[in-house]
Scaffold this motif. Structure first.
Motif, PDB file in Angstrom:
ATOM      1  N   ARG A 100       2.238  -2.531  10.574  1.00 58.91           N
ATOM      2  CA  ARG A 100       2.359  -1.355   9.731  1.00 58.91           C
ATOM      3  C   ARG A 100       3.753  -1.237   9.119  1.00 58.91           C
ATOM      4  O   ARG A 100       3.900  -0.921   7.950  1.00 58.91           O
ATOM      5  CB  ARG A 100       2.053  -0.119  10.573  1.00 58.91           C
ATOM      6  CG  ARG A 100       2.080   1.164   9.818  1.00 58.91           C
ATOM      7  CD  ARG A 100       1.625   2.279  10.774  1.00 58.91           C
ATOM      8  NE  ARG A 100       1.710   3.534  10.109  1.00 58.91           N
ATOM      9  CZ  ARG A 100       2.799   4.288  10.071  1.00 58.91           C
ATOM     10  NH1 ARG A 100       3.885   3.904  10.688  1.00 58.91           N
ATOM     11  NH2 ARG A 100       2.791   5.428   9.426  1.00 58.91           N
ATOM     12  N   SER A 101       4.771  -1.509   9.908  1.00 60.46           N
ATOM     13  CA  SER A 101       6.136  -1.321   9.420  1.00 60.46           C
ATOM     14  C   SER A 101       6.750  -2.562   8.777  1.00 60.46           C
ATOM     15  O   SER A 101       7.648  -2.442   7.953  1.00 60.46           O
ATOM     16  CB  SER A 101       7.030  -0.851  10.563  1.00 60.46           C
ATOM     17  OG  SER A 101       7.094  -1.834  11.571  1.00 60.46           O
ATOM     18  N   SER A 104      -7.720  -6.781   8.077  1.00 60.60           N
ATOM     19  CA  SER A 104      -6.509  -5.963   7.928  1.00 60.60           C
ATOM     20  C   SER A 104      -5.997  -5.998   6.492  1.00 60.60           C
ATOM     21  O   SER A 104      -5.660  -4.963   5.916  1.00 60.60           O
ATOM     22  CB  SER A 104      -5.392  -6.453   8.864  1.00 60.60           C
ATOM     23  OG  SER A 104      -5.738  -6.228  10.202  1.00 60.60           O
ATOM     24  N   TYR A 146      -0.205  -2.984  15.698  1.00 55.48           N
ATOM     25  CA  TYR A 146      -0.197  -1.855  14.768  1.00 55.48           C
ATOM     26  C   TYR A 146       1.223  -1.473  14.391  1.00 55.48           C
ATOM     27  O   TYR A 146       1.539  -1.285  13.205  1.00 55.48           O
ATOM     28  CB  TYR A 146      -0.928  -0.651  15.355  1.00 55.48           C
ATOM     29  CG  TYR A 146      -0.946   0.528  14.399  1.00 55.48           C
ATOM     30  CD1 TYR A 146      -1.700   0.475  13.231  1.00 55.48           C
ATOM     31  CD2 TYR A 146      -0.199   1.666  14.648  1.00 55.48           C
ATOM     32  CE1 TYR A 146      -1.717   1.532  12.336  1.00 55.48           C
ATOM     33  CE2 TYR A 146      -0.213   2.735  13.764  1.00 55.48           C
ATOM     34  CZ  TYR A 146      -0.966   2.668  12.615  1.00 55.48           C
ATOM     35  OH  TYR A 146      -0.968   3.716  11.735  1.00 55.48           O
ATOM     36  N   GLN A 186      -5.126   4.867   8.042  1.00 59.67           N
ATOM     37  CA  GLN A 186      -4.780   3.469   8.330  1.00 59.67           C
ATOM     38  C   GLN A 186      -4.994   3.161   9.800  1.00 59.67           C
ATOM     39  O   GLN A 186      -5.501   2.099  10.144  1.00 59.67           O
ATOM     40  CB  GLN A 186      -3.321   3.176   7.990  1.00 59.67           C
ATOM     41  CG  GLN A 186      -3.032   3.109   6.532  1.00 59.67           C
ATOM     42  CD  GLN A 186      -1.546   2.974   6.302  1.00 59.67           C
ATOM     43  OE1 GLN A 186      -0.744   3.100   7.222  1.00 59.67           O
ATOM     44  NE2 GLN A 186      -1.180   2.719   5.066  1.00 59.67           N
ATOM     45  N   PHE A 202      -5.066  -2.206   5.669  1.00 60.53           N
ATOM     46  CA  PHE A 202      -3.746  -1.982   5.069  1.00 60.53           C
ATOM     47  C   PHE A 202      -3.746  -2.246   3.566  1.00 60.53           C
ATOM     48  O   PHE A 202      -2.694  -2.446   2.968  1.00 60.53           O
ATOM     49  CB  PHE A 202      -2.689  -2.865   5.740  1.00 60.53           C
ATOM     50  CG  PHE A 202      -2.415  -2.493   7.164  1.00 60.53           C
ATOM     51  CD1 PHE A 202      -1.710  -1.341   7.482  1.00 60.53           C
ATOM     52  CD2 PHE A 202      -2.865  -3.300   8.202  1.00 60.53           C
ATOM     53  CE1 PHE A 202      -1.459  -1.008   8.799  1.00 60.53           C
ATOM     54  CE2 PHE A 202      -2.607  -2.969   9.518  1.00 60.53           C
ATOM     55  CZ  PHE A 202      -1.905  -1.822   9.828  1.00 60.53           C
ATOM     56  N   LYS A 246       3.843  -0.119   5.517  1.00 61.50           N
ATOM     57  CA  LYS A 246       3.134   1.137   5.279  1.00 61.50           C
ATOM     58  C   LYS A 246       3.829   2.301   5.988  1.00 61.50           C
ATOM     59  O   LYS A 246       3.186   3.121   6.599  1.00 61.50           O
ATOM     60  CB  LYS A 246       1.686   1.024   5.774  1.00 61.50           C
ATOM     61  CG  LYS A 246       0.868   0.017   5.040  1.00 61.50           C
ATOM     62  CD  LYS A 246       0.551   0.552   3.678  1.00 61.50           C
ATOM     63  CE  LYS A 246      -0.417  -0.382   2.982  1.00 61.50           C
ATOM     64  NZ  LYS A 246      -0.867   0.133   1.722  1.00 61.50           N
ATOM     65  N   GLU A 247       5.138   2.398   5.884  1.00 65.52           N
ATOM     66  CA  GLU A 247       5.869   3.440   6.617  1.00 65.52           C
ATOM     67  C   GLU A 247       5.605   4.850   6.107  1.00 65.52           C
ATOM     68  O   GLU A 247       5.785   5.810   6.820  1.00 65.52           O
ATOM     69  CB  GLU A 247       7.386   3.243   6.530  1.00 65.52           C
ATOM     70  CG  GLU A 247       7.952   1.902   6.814  1.00 65.52           C
ATOM     71  CD  GLU A 247       7.898   0.941   5.648  1.00 65.52           C
ATOM     72  OE1 GLU A 247       7.624   1.345   4.503  1.00 65.52           O
ATOM     73  OE2 GLU A 247       8.114  -0.248   5.883  1.00 65.52           O
ATOM     74  N   PHE A 290      -7.473   0.487  11.184  1.00 66.62           N
ATOM     75  CA  PHE A 290      -6.899  -0.552  12.043  1.00 66.62           C
ATOM     76  C   PHE A 290      -7.657  -0.639  13.360  1.00 66.62           C
ATOM     77  O   PHE A 290      -7.968  -1.727  13.844  1.00 66.62           O
ATOM     78  CB  PHE A 290      -5.420  -0.262  12.284  1.00 66.62           C
ATOM     79  CG  PHE A 290      -4.731  -1.272  13.146  1.00 66.62           C
ATOM     80  CD1 PHE A 290      -4.266  -2.464  12.616  1.00 66.62           C
ATOM     81  CD2 PHE A 290      -4.548  -1.046  14.500  1.00 66.62           C
ATOM     82  CE1 PHE A 290      -3.630  -3.403  13.417  1.00 66.62           C
ATOM     83  CE2 PHE A 290      -3.923  -1.976  15.305  1.00 66.62           C
ATOM     84  CZ  PHE A 290      -3.462  -3.155  14.754  1.00 66.62           C
TER      85      PHE A 290
END
Length: 138
Positions: A66-67, A130, A62, A81, A135, A72-73, A85
């Protein structure tokens, strides 16, 4: 055909898939280390080991996906999210446990070899869910 392959390899989709695979490789290392420690050294319970390894890999996944992979920051850490997730990973986890049961208990495959067989299938399912849902860009 070669041009189509070259074009795909330059696309954002390919870059995302590549990053997901790199992240997945790291997650797999984390998962295998925890799984091996719990199953082989501490408790020798493949289901508890699968759970511990999977949770360690999910936490790592994750944060990195995510980053870095899906970038998705902007959303808060605890967001829709994260819920999506976790649902994706619960589905993947269920598949992994069912496959581990089939391989270890029904077909008597060694616990470590069973993990090797289960991992690629769960990676594929996890990427698809995902990318297409958890995402997905709005």
């Amino acid at each position: 055909m070669i041009e189509k392959i070259k074009t795909f390899m330059k696309s954002e989709s390919f870059k995302k898939l590549f990053k997901f695979c790199v992240t997945g490789g790291l997650n797999t290392v984390v998962d295998f280390l925890v799984y091996s420690l719990v199953a082989g050294v501490l408790l020798q319970n493949v289901y508890l080991a699968q759970t511990a390894g999977y949770l360690a890999g999910v936490a790592n996944s994750y944060i990195i996906n995510r980053s870095w992979t899906f970038k998705k920051e902007k959303a808060g850490f605890f967001s829709s999210q994260l819920v999506k997730f976790l649902i994706v990973n619960a589905i993947t986890y269920g598949i992994s446990l069912a496959a581990m049961h089939l391989l270890v208990e029904v077909w008597a495959v060694h616990w470590l070899l069973a993990k090797v067989f289960v991992t690629p299938a769960t990676i594929l399912v996890n990427f698809l869910l995902s990318n297409l849902w958890a995402f997905k860009k709005k």
